[in-house]
Write a protein that holds these residues in place. Sequence first.
Motif, PDB file in Angstrom:
ATOM      1  N   GLY A 143       0.722  -1.286  -0.023  1.00 58.55           N
ATOM      2  CA  GLY A 143      -0.063   0.100  -0.056  1.00 58.55           C
ATOM      3  C   GLY A 143       0.709   1.024   0.002  1.00 58.55           C
ATOM      4  O   GLY A 143       0.153   2.504   0.008  1.00 58.55           O
ATOM      5  N   ASP A 144       2.102   1.000  -0.397  1.00 64.04           N
ATOM      6  CA  ASP A 144       3.094   2.284  -0.203  1.00 64.04           C
ATOM      7  C   ASP A 144       4.421   1.887  -1.169  1.00 64.04           C
ATOM      8  O   ASP A 144       4.645   0.720  -1.122  1.00 64.04           O
ATOM      9  N   TYR A 145       4.957   3.061  -1.434  1.00 65.90           N
ATOM     10  CA  TYR A 145       6.289   2.764  -2.016  1.00 65.90           C
ATOM     11  C   TYR A 145       6.921   4.286  -2.005  1.00 65.90           C
ATOM     12  O   TYR A 145       6.197   5.092  -2.411  1.00 65.90           O
ATOM     13  N   PRO A 146       8.067   4.351  -1.817  1.00 66.66           N
ATOM     14  CA  PRO A 146       8.674   5.708  -1.909  1.00 66.66           C
ATOM     15  C   PRO A 146       8.372   6.423  -3.323  1.00 66.66           C
ATOM     16  O   PRO A 146       8.721   5.754  -4.395  1.00 66.66           O
ATOM     17  N   GLY A 147       7.933   7.634  -3.274  1.00 69.93           N
ATOM     18  CA  GLY A 147       7.569   8.327  -4.526  1.00 69.93           C
ATOM     19  C   GLY A 147       8.572   9.341  -4.616  1.00 69.93           C
ATOM     20  O   GLY A 147       8.517   9.985  -5.742  1.00 69.93           O
ATOM     21  N   VAL A 148       9.721   9.547  -3.673  1.00 70.48           N
ATOM     22  CA  VAL A 148      10.439  10.677  -3.716  1.00 70.48           C
ATOM     23  C   VAL A 148      11.834  10.122  -3.478  1.00 70.48           C
ATOM     24  O   VAL A 148      11.884   9.548  -2.234  1.00 70.48           O
ATOM     25  N   ALA A 149      12.956  10.289  -3.963  1.00 71.78           N
ATOM     26  CA  ALA A 149      14.156   9.915  -3.774  1.00 71.78           C
ATOM     27  C   ALA A 149      15.086  10.784  -3.188  1.00 71.78           C
ATOM     28  O   ALA A 149      14.868  12.081  -3.603  1.00 71.78           O
ATOM     29  N   SER A 150      16.207  10.738  -2.549  1.00 72.22           N
ATOM     30  CA  SER A 150      17.305  11.563  -2.205  1.00 72.22           C
ATOM     31  C   SER A 150      18.394  11.429  -3.328  1.00 72.22           C
ATOM     32  O   SER A 150      18.334  10.659  -4.222  1.00 72.22           O
ATOM     33  N   LYS A 151      19.363  12.275  -3.198  1.00 72.44           N
ATOM     34  CA  LYS A 151      20.584  12.201  -4.171  1.00 72.44           C
ATOM     35  C   LYS A 151      21.470  11.017  -3.878  1.00 72.44           C
ATOM     36  O   LYS A 151      21.704  10.405  -4.729  1.00 72.44           O
ATOM     37  N   LYS A 152      21.442  10.642  -2.809  1.00 70.02           N
ATOM     38  CA  LYS A 152      21.923   9.416  -2.022  1.00 70.02           C
ATOM     39  C   LYS A 152      21.218   8.131  -2.761  1.00 70.02           C
ATOM     40  O   LYS A 152      22.205   6.977  -3.127  1.00 70.02           O
ATOM     41  N   THR A 153      20.115   8.021  -2.854  1.00 63.08           N
ATOM     42  CA  THR A 153      19.551   6.810  -3.274  1.00 63.08           C
ATOM     43  C   THR A 153      18.814   6.735  -4.707  1.00 63.08           C
ATOM     44  O   THR A 153      18.328   5.989  -5.273  1.00 63.08           O
ATOM     45  N   LEU A 154      19.136   7.891  -5.581  1.00 66.89           N
ATOM     46  CA  LEU A 154      18.675   8.316  -6.892  1.00 66.89           C
ATOM     47  C   LEU A 154      18.972   7.327  -7.936  1.00 66.89           C
ATOM     48  O   LEU A 154      18.052   6.593  -8.637  1.00 66.89           O
ATOM     49  N   ASP A 155      20.246   6.706  -7.627  1.00 64.87           N
ATOM     50  CA  ASP A 155      20.390   5.694  -8.783  1.00 64.87           C
ATOM     51  C   ASP A 155      19.825   4.483  -8.767  1.00 64.87           C
ATOM     52  O   ASP A 155      19.424   3.811  -9.830  1.00 64.87           O
ATOM     53  N   TYR A 156      19.541   3.958  -7.408  1.00 58.47           N
ATOM     54  CA  TYR A 156      18.711   2.869  -7.487  1.00 58.47           C
ATOM     55  C   TYR A 156      17.452   2.951  -7.719  1.00 58.47           C
ATOM     56  O   TYR A 156      16.669   2.310  -8.572  1.00 58.47           O
ATOM     57  N   TYR A 157      16.628   4.029  -7.400  1.00 56.34           N
ATOM     58  CA  TYR A 157      15.537   4.319  -7.525  1.00 56.34           C
ATOM     59  C   TYR A 157      15.076   4.776  -9.265  1.00 56.34           C
ATOM     60  O   TYR A 157      14.111   4.206  -9.629  1.00 56.34           O
ATOM     61  N   LYS A 158      15.969   5.268  -9.990  1.00 51.32           N
ATOM     62  CA  LYS A 158      16.074   5.551 -11.377  1.00 51.32           C
ATOM     63  C   LYS A 158      15.785   4.222 -12.166  1.00 51.32           C
ATOM     64  O   LYS A 158      15.010   4.005 -12.855  1.00 51.32           O
ATOM     65  N   GLU A 159      16.678   3.239 -11.442  1.00 54.53           N
ATOM     66  CA  GLU A 159      16.521   2.023 -12.285  1.00 54.53           C
ATOM     67  C   GLU A 159      15.202   1.186 -11.691  1.00 54.53           C
ATOM     68  O   GLU A 159      14.584   0.286 -12.678  1.00 54.53           O
ATOM     69  N   ASN A 160      14.870   1.258 -10.455  1.00 53.25           N
ATOM     70  CA  ASN A 160      13.641   0.380 -10.141  1.00 53.25           C
ATOM     71  C   ASN A 160      12.493   1.082 -10.398  1.00 53.25           C
ATOM     72  O   ASN A 160      11.334   0.438 -10.411  1.00 53.25           O
ATOM     73  N   CYS A 161      12.210   2.274 -10.912  1.00 50.15           N
ATOM     74  CA  CYS A 161      11.057   3.157 -10.992  1.00 50.15           C
ATOM     75  C   CYS A 161      11.112   3.816 -12.504  1.00 50.15           C
ATOM     76  O   CYS A 161      11.352   5.087 -12.341  1.00 50.15           O
ATOM     77  N   PRO A 162      11.121   2.992 -13.474  1.00 47.80           N
ATOM     78  CA  PRO A 162      11.246   3.759 -14.868  1.00 47.80           C
ATOM     79  C   PRO A 162      10.305   4.834 -15.147  1.00 47.80           C
ATOM     80  O   PRO A 162       9.313   4.821 -14.402  1.00 47.80           O
ATOM     81  N   ASN A 163      10.580   5.530 -16.298  1.00 52.33           N
ATOM     82  CA  ASN A 163       9.672   6.620 -16.585  1.00 52.33           C
ATOM     83  C   ASN A 163       8.210   6.175 -16.742  1.00 52.33           C
ATOM     84  O   ASN A 163       8.118   5.447 -17.817  1.00 52.33           O
ATOM     85  N   PRO A 164       7.032   6.635 -15.929  1.00 51.33           N
ATOM     86  CA  PRO A 164       5.713   6.163 -16.454  1.00 51.33           C
ATOM     87  C   PRO A 164       5.349   6.882 -17.741  1.00 51.33           C
ATOM     88  O   PRO A 164       4.292   5.919 -18.469  1.00 51.33           O
ATOM     89  N   ASN A 165       6.124   7.567 -18.472  1.00 49.87           N
ATOM     90  CA  ASN A 165       5.816   8.060 -19.666  1.00 49.87           C
ATOM     91  C   ASN A 165       6.103   7.074 -20.883  1.00 49.87           C
ATOM     92  O   ASN A 165       5.514   7.080 -21.849  1.00 49.87           O
ATOM     93  N   LEU A 166       6.788   5.996 -20.350  1.00 47.86           N
ATOM     94  CA  LEU A 166       7.060   5.024 -21.614  1.00 47.86           C
ATOM     95  C   LEU A 166       5.617   4.142 -21.766  1.00 47.86           C
ATOM     96  O   LEU A 166       5.412   3.873 -23.036  1.00 47.86           O
ATOM     97  N   LEU A 167       4.683   4.270 -20.799  1.00 51.30           N
ATOM     98  CA  LEU A 167       3.291   4.052 -21.102  1.00 51.30           C
ATOM     99  C   LEU A 167       2.308   4.978 -21.314  1.00 51.30           C
ATOM    100  O   LEU A 167       1.434   4.607 -22.259  1.00 51.30           O
ATOM    101  N   LEU A 168       2.487   6.381 -20.829  1.00 51.03           N
ATOM    102  CA  LEU A 168       1.374   7.132 -21.075  1.00 51.03           C
ATOM    103  C   LEU A 168       1.720   7.953 -22.484  1.00 51.03           C
ATOM    104  O   LEU A 168       0.721   8.356 -23.121  1.00 51.03           O
ATOM    105  N   LYS A 169       2.820   8.095 -22.692  1.00 46.52           N
ATOM    106  CA  LYS A 169       3.085   8.612 -24.052  1.00 46.52           C
ATOM    107  C   LYS A 169       2.708  10.199 -24.185  1.00 46.52           C
ATOM    108  O   LYS A 169       2.114  10.421 -25.288  1.00 46.52           O
ATOM    109  N   LEU A 170       2.745  10.825 -23.046  1.00 49.74           N
ATOM    110  CA  LEU A 170       2.293  12.227 -23.463  1.00 49.74           C
ATOM    111  C   LEU A 170       3.505  13.023 -23.839  1.00 49.74           C
ATOM    112  O   LEU A 170       4.512  12.842 -23.508  1.00 49.74           O
ATOM    113  N   PRO A 171       2.914  13.975 -24.823  1.00 52.23           N
ATOM    114  CA  PRO A 171       4.165  14.812 -25.439  1.00 52.23           C
ATOM    115  C   PRO A 171       4.554  15.885 -24.641  1.00 52.23           C
ATOM    116  O   PRO A 171       4.366  16.476 -23.787  1.00 52.23           O
ATOM    117  N   ASP A 172       5.951  16.074 -24.986  1.00 47.10           N
ATOM    118  CA  ASP A 172       6.895  17.107 -24.670  1.00 47.10           C
ATOM    119  C   ASP A 172       7.220  16.747 -23.031  1.00 47.10           C
ATOM    120  O   ASP A 172       7.672  17.668 -22.310  1.00 47.10           O
TER     121      ASP A 172
END
Length: 232
Positions: free
Chosen positions: A196-225
């Motif tokens: 029922g929860d998952y971190p939605g905001v990362a710190s600089k220290k943890t960003l590399d991990y979360y960028k890999e584990n949380c890919p860009n949702p726009n890969l699905l939504l395909k919203l322009p710009d």
Amino acid sequence: MTDFLKNISQQPLHVVDASIPLTQYTPISIAASNEELSFDVSSSKEWESYLATFFSKHQKTVAYGGYLETRAIYNRSEHFNKLSAENQRNIHLGIDVWCDAGTAVLAVLDGEVHSFKNNTNYGDYGPTILLKHSIAGQEFYSLYGHLSLASLENLEVGKKVKQGAQIGTLGDSSVNGDYAPHLHFQLILDIEDYNGDYPGVASKKTLDYYKENCPNPNLLLKLPDETNIMNY
């Protein structure tokens, strides 16, 4: 995984009311570097006023963006704010879709309810639903935050949902963590032990991990710009 997600659909996938045409969508930045944000960003009422003006100016009804955006809004809450800059959680891991409270929230893909919870910390998600998806042997999750309390009624873990089916509605500032109404939509590869929860905001220290584990949702939504307004 990026190519896999991108190729699930060649068409944009809806995550809010599908009757709202994409021509009514416009990108928005709420990055700390945006000089237009000269109001009290800790006030949900002032955010609502700013958004009303923004929508009127652009003649649109939905605003979106924010993946990997560095934001100042989280400074208001001890839930995010830490003593050191390295540990401060202020880099956004999902896409926000800003529109009216009560707007229908849709399952972006076929799946089942993984978990749900009302996350009541100040500045948190409020009512939240996570769906589990299994497509072509790939398993991943989608998170829908800042919902209405009614969205959690009659839910059961394991409940099947179809792509495009309504799973809830957007909450208002009284229940959604004290934000102007919007959906936080996030993709997660490894859900770890969260429910029922998952971190939605990362710190600089943890960003590399979360960028890999949380890919860009726009890969699905395909919203322009959308990528044009993000701060990496």
